[in-house]
Scaffold this active site. Structure first.
Site, mmCIF file in Angstrom:
data_model
loop_
_atom_site.group_PDB
_atom_site.id
_atom_site.type_symbol
_atom_site.label_atom_id
_atom_site.label_comp_id
_atom_site.label_asym_id
_atom_site.label_seq_id
_atom_site.Cartn_x
_atom_site.Cartn_y
_atom_site.Cartn_z
ATOM 1 C CG PHE A 124 25.530 -4.250 -5.708
ATOM 2 C CD1 PHE A 124 24.832 -3.827 -6.825
ATOM 3 C CD2 PHE A 124 26.022 -3.296 -4.824
ATOM 4 C CE1 PHE A 124 24.617 -2.477 -7.059
ATOM 5 C CE2 PHE A 124 25.810 -1.937 -5.047
ATOM 6 C CZ PHE A 124 25.104 -1.527 -6.172
ATOM 7 C CE LYS B 110 15.293 -3.874 -12.750
ATOM 8 N NZ LYS B 110 16.151 -3.644 -11.580
ATOM 9 C CG HIS C 197 15.549 0.449 -15.832
ATOM 10 N ND1 HIS C 197 16.494 1.131 -15.103
ATOM 11 C CD2 HIS C 197 15.416 1.120 -17.009
ATOM 12 C CE1 HIS C 197 16.936 2.155 -15.815
ATOM 13 N NE2 HIS C 197 16.300 2.174 -16.975
ATOM 14 C CD GLU D 245 17.965 4.289 -19.229
ATOM 15 O OE1 GLU D 245 16.728 4.265 -19.073
ATOM 16 O OE2 GLU D 245 18.760 4.362 -18.280
ATOM 17 C CB THR E 288 16.567 1.286 -5.488
ATOM 18 O OG1 THR E 288 16.801 2.515 -6.176
ATOM 19 C CG2 THR E 288 17.299 0.165 -6.187
ATOM 20 N NE ARG F 246 13.847 7.041 -10.945
ATOM 21 C CZ ARG F 246 14.791 6.170 -10.819
ATOM 22 N NH1 ARG F 246 14.863 5.131 -11.626
ATOM 23 N NH2 ARG F 246 15.682 6.263 -9.881
ATOM 24 N NE ARG G 217 12.208 -0.521 -8.630
ATOM 25 C CZ ARG G 217 13.200 0.274 -9.003
ATOM 26 N NH1 ARG G 217 13.455 1.389 -8.322
ATOM 27 N NH2 ARG G 217 13.947 -0.018 -10.051
ATOM 28 C CE1 TYR H 153 20.332 -1.331 -14.014
ATOM 29 C CE2 TYR H 153 20.514 -3.346 -15.277
ATOM 30 C CZ TYR H 153 19.754 -2.439 -14.568
ATOM 31 O OH TYR H 153 18.400 -2.638 -14.422
ATOM 32 C CG ASN I 14 14.420 -3.300 -8.344
ATOM 33 O OD1 ASN I 14 14.565 -3.842 -9.428
ATOM 34 N ND2 ASN I 14 15.162 -2.299 -7.942
HETATM 35 P P1 ADP Z 1 17.002 2.393 -9.765
HETATM 36 O O1 ADP Z 1 16.692 1.111 -10.497
HETATM 37 O O2 ADP Z 1 16.019 2.651 -8.647
HETATM 38 O O3 ADP Z 1 17.173 3.579 -10.697
HETATM 39 P P2 ADP Z 1 19.943 2.251 -9.448
HETATM 40 O O4 ADP Z 1 20.143 2.900 -10.778
HETATM 41 O O5 ADP Z 1 20.713 2.763 -8.273
HETATM 42 O O6 ADP Z 1 18.399 2.222 -8.996
HETATM 43 O O7 ADP Z 1 20.307 0.708 -9.585
HETATM 44 C C1 ADP Z 1 19.952 -0.011 -10.726
HETATM 45 C C2 ADP Z 1 19.566 -1.408 -10.337
HETATM 46 O O8 ADP Z 1 20.682 -2.081 -9.776
HETATM 47 C C3 ADP Z 1 18.486 -1.480 -9.265
HETATM 48 O O9 ADP Z 1 17.183 -1.380 -9.796
HETATM 49 C C4 ADP Z 1 18.742 -2.847 -8.700
HETATM 50 O O10 ADP Z 1 18.189 -3.827 -9.548
HETATM 51 C C5 ADP Z 1 20.251 -2.946 -8.756
HETATM 52 N N1 ADP Z 1 20.867 -2.535 -7.473
HETATM 53 C C6 ADP Z 1 21.150 -1.280 -7.070
HETATM 54 N N2 ADP Z 1 21.697 -1.285 -5.843
HETATM 55 C C7 ADP Z 1 21.769 -2.601 -5.466
HETATM 56 C C8 ADP Z 1 22.253 -3.281 -4.299
HETATM 57 N N3 ADP Z 1 22.809 -2.612 -3.278
HETATM 58 N N4 ADP Z 1 22.168 -4.618 -4.274
HETATM 59 C C9 ADP Z 1 21.650 -5.308 -5.300
HETATM 60 N N5 ADP Z 1 21.174 -4.721 -6.442
HETATM 61 C C10 ADP Z 1 21.247 -3.393 -6.514
#
Ligand code: ADP
Length: 196
Positions: A100, A52, A158, A169, A134, A128, A145, A92, A155
């Site tokens: 958010f 990222k 992805h 993807e 997350t 993963r 992370r 996304y 974080n």
């Molecule tokens: P992951 O990346 O662990 O698979 P998700 O698919 O739930 O998690 O979310 C995608 C991305 O969206 C996260 O990596 C993070 O960058 C962002 N994100 C998710 N939840 C939040 C939140 N509550 N506040 C801010 N950013 C968020």
């Protein structure tokens, strides 16, 4: 074998690697013990990673890639990319309605990213697991992370969460020419014969 075949054909469809893999599929069904082809019969997976913008800004992109390399994952595609609003919303799409989401968009467009396709046995689950939860503050030490960030959004990476999503993807960001097919000299030292 049915499950392996299903997974293989899913990745084939989405990664656009049709010919070689269709050929492999027919050979696999005839000769399950021919190890080279069995590798590709669903055990060997490809997954998708985004390093990222926060990682590029912080100068830790190289370290993150090194962690994947040290683990034994093979880099089969890698490119620099800058997100557009449209691509971010597509990637996304499961979060666009969340309050958010504007934070995600701003963060993902703040600087370029690195896109990677990593290959290995069970690569999706392995990557993963390496990525961690997350929220960086809650991610286990030893995960990317857990070791490199303090944030829910910033974080560092992805990583695809399933084989099906990895295939989708990968095809979202890469074309067939982006993939590099090469043998790694260390391959016999990464896996035991009975794992292939
Ligand atoms: P992951 O990346 O662990 O698979 P998700 O698919 O739930 O998690 O979310 C995608 C991305 O969206 C996260 O990596 C993070 O960058 C962002 N994100 C998710 N939840 C939040 C939140 N509550 N506040 C801010 N950013 C968020």
């Amino acid at each position: 074998q049915i499950e392996r075949t299903r997974r293989l054909s899913l990745q084939t469809q989405h990664c656009g690697r049709g010919n070689r893999y269709k050929e492999t599929l027919s050979i696999v069904s005839k000769c399950e013990t021919y190890s080279h082809f069995c590798i590709f019969a669903g055990v060997m997976e490809r997954t998708f990673v985004i390093v990222k913008p926060c990682s590029l800004q912080r100068g830790i992109a190289g370290e993150i890639i090194t962690r994947f390399e040290r683990k034994g994952l093979k880099i089969v595609a890698l490119k620099m990319y800058r997100f557009t609003k449209e691509k971010c919303a597509e990637h996304y799409s499961h979060l666009v309605d969340k309050p958010f989401y504007p934070i995600i968009e701003k963060s993902m467009m703040a600087a370029p990213v690195l896109l990677l396709c990593l290959e290995g046995i069970d690569a999706v689950a392995v990557v993963r697991e390496m990525t961690g939860s997350t929220n960086g503050r809650k991610a286990a030490p030893g995960t990317l992370r857990g070791d490199y960030c303090m944030s829910h959004q910033e974080n560092v990476v992805h990583a695809s969460d399933s084989l099906e999503n990895a295939a989708k993807e990968l095809s979202r960001f890469f074309t067939e020419e982006d993939y590099f097919d090469y043998d790694q000299a260390v391959f016999p030292y990464l896996y035991a014969e009975d794992e292939l």
